[in-house]
Enzyme design. Structure first.
Site: not given
Ligand code: PGA
Length: 249
Positions: A73, A141, A143, A148
Site C-alpha cells: 500500500d 482493528n 485490517h 479496513e
C-alpha cells in the site's frame, strides 16, 4: 470436507527471535529461487525483520538482483520521494541494504491517477507471475494492507479512506502530527493478497492479542478483514507471547 484451514501459529519468546527466524526463512527462499517475488509490508511490525534481513544479506552475501518486490500500500497524494511515503520507509529499512534492481521494486505511486494506478499494479503483479511470499502485519482493528473493517471488502487494488485508528498509528511517520497523515491510501485488495502463494503474518505486543485471537478463533467477517486468511491454505502467523496471549489453541 472443509475448505477452511487454520493458519499455522508459531509463538516466539520475543519479537527479535521471531524476526531472526523469518529472515532466515526468507533468505533461504531467495537462495533457492533467486527470482522470488516478495510481497512486503510497512509499519512498526516488520522493522525488526528488515533489520535482520539486512544483516543476513551481508553475512550470506545474498543476491537480490533477480528478485522482485511489491508493497501492499501507499498513501494517496505522496510521491515516492516524500519523507512520509511508504516507498521512502522501504528504502530506508530494507531496499538500500540490498542489491534489488530499482526496476524490480514495485510500488503503488500515491500521486498518480488513482484508478489507473490500481489497474497498473494488478497488471504488473500478474505479469510477474504473482507473489510467492507475502509479508503482512495486522492493524489493531484487524485490517491487512489498508483493507479496513467495513460492511463489504474490495477484491482488487483500490483507493481507500483510512480509519482514524489507522491514521493515528501512522502519525509517527509524520512527526506525530495526525492532521498530516493522508486521509486516503491505495491498497492491494483481499483477493490480491489471498492469491499470494504463501502468507506470513507477523504480530507482536499485547495490543495485537485481541485481533490475532479473532483472526484465528473467530468467524470470517468483513469487520475483521484478517479473518479471511482462514481461507488460505498456506498462512503462518508469527507471534510473540504477548500477541498470542488471547488465543485458544
Ligand atoms: P504496525 O501496523 O505494524 O505499525 O502495528 C500494522 C498494520 O497496521 O498493518
Amino acid at each position: 470436507m472443509s475448505f477452511i484451514r487454520d493458519p499455522r501459529v508459531t509463538v516466539f519468546p520475543d519479537e527479535q527471535t521471531a524476526a531472526r527466524v523469518v529472515a532466515v526463512r526468507l533468505a533461504n527462499a531467495l537462495q533457492d529461487k533467486p527470482d522470488l517475488v516478495f510481497g512486503l509490508a510497512t509499519g512498526r511490525t516488520p522493522i525488526a525483520l528488515y533489520d535482520e534481513l539486512a544483516r543476513v544479506t551481508i553475512s550470506r552475501n545474498l543476491d537480490w538482483s533477480a528478485a522482485t518486490t511489491f508493497n501492499l500500500d501507499e498513501f494517496v497524494g505522496l510521491g515516492p520521494e516524500d519523507p512520509g511515503s511508504y516507498r521512502r520507509f522501504m528504502q530506508e529499512h530494507l531496499f538500500r541494504h540490498t542489491n534489488l534492481r530499482p526496476e524490480r521494486i514495485n510500488f503503488l505511486v500515491g500521486n498518480a491517477d488513482p484508478d489507473a494506478e490500481c489497474d497498473r499494479y494488478e497488471r504488473t503483479i500478474a505479469a510477474a507471475g504473482g507473489i510467492d511470499i507475502q509479508i503482512l502485519g495486522i492493524g489493531t482493528n484487524g485490517h491487512i494492507g489498508f483493507n479496513e473493517p467495513a460492511p463489504g471488502l474490495e477484491a482488487r487494488t483500490h483507493r481507500v479512506t483510512l480509519t482514524i485508528e489507522t491514521r493515528r498509528s501512522n502519525a509517527a511517520l509524520f512527526g506525530g502530527r495526525l492532521e498530516q497523515v493522508p486521509a486516503e491510501a491505495l491498497s492491494m485488495g483481499m483477493a490480491t493478497i489471498l492469491q499470494a502463494r504463501t502468507l506470513i503474518l507477523l504480530a507482536h505486543g499485547e495490543r495485537k492479542a485481541q485481533c490475532v485471537a479473532a483472526l484465528v478463533n473467530g468467524p470470517l467477517t468483513t469487520e475483521l478483514p484478517a479473518s479471511f486468511l482462514q481461507l488460505h491454505g498456506d498462512v503462518d502467523l508469527i507471534l510473540d507471547t504477548a500477541a498470542a496471549s488471547s488465543l485458544t489453541l
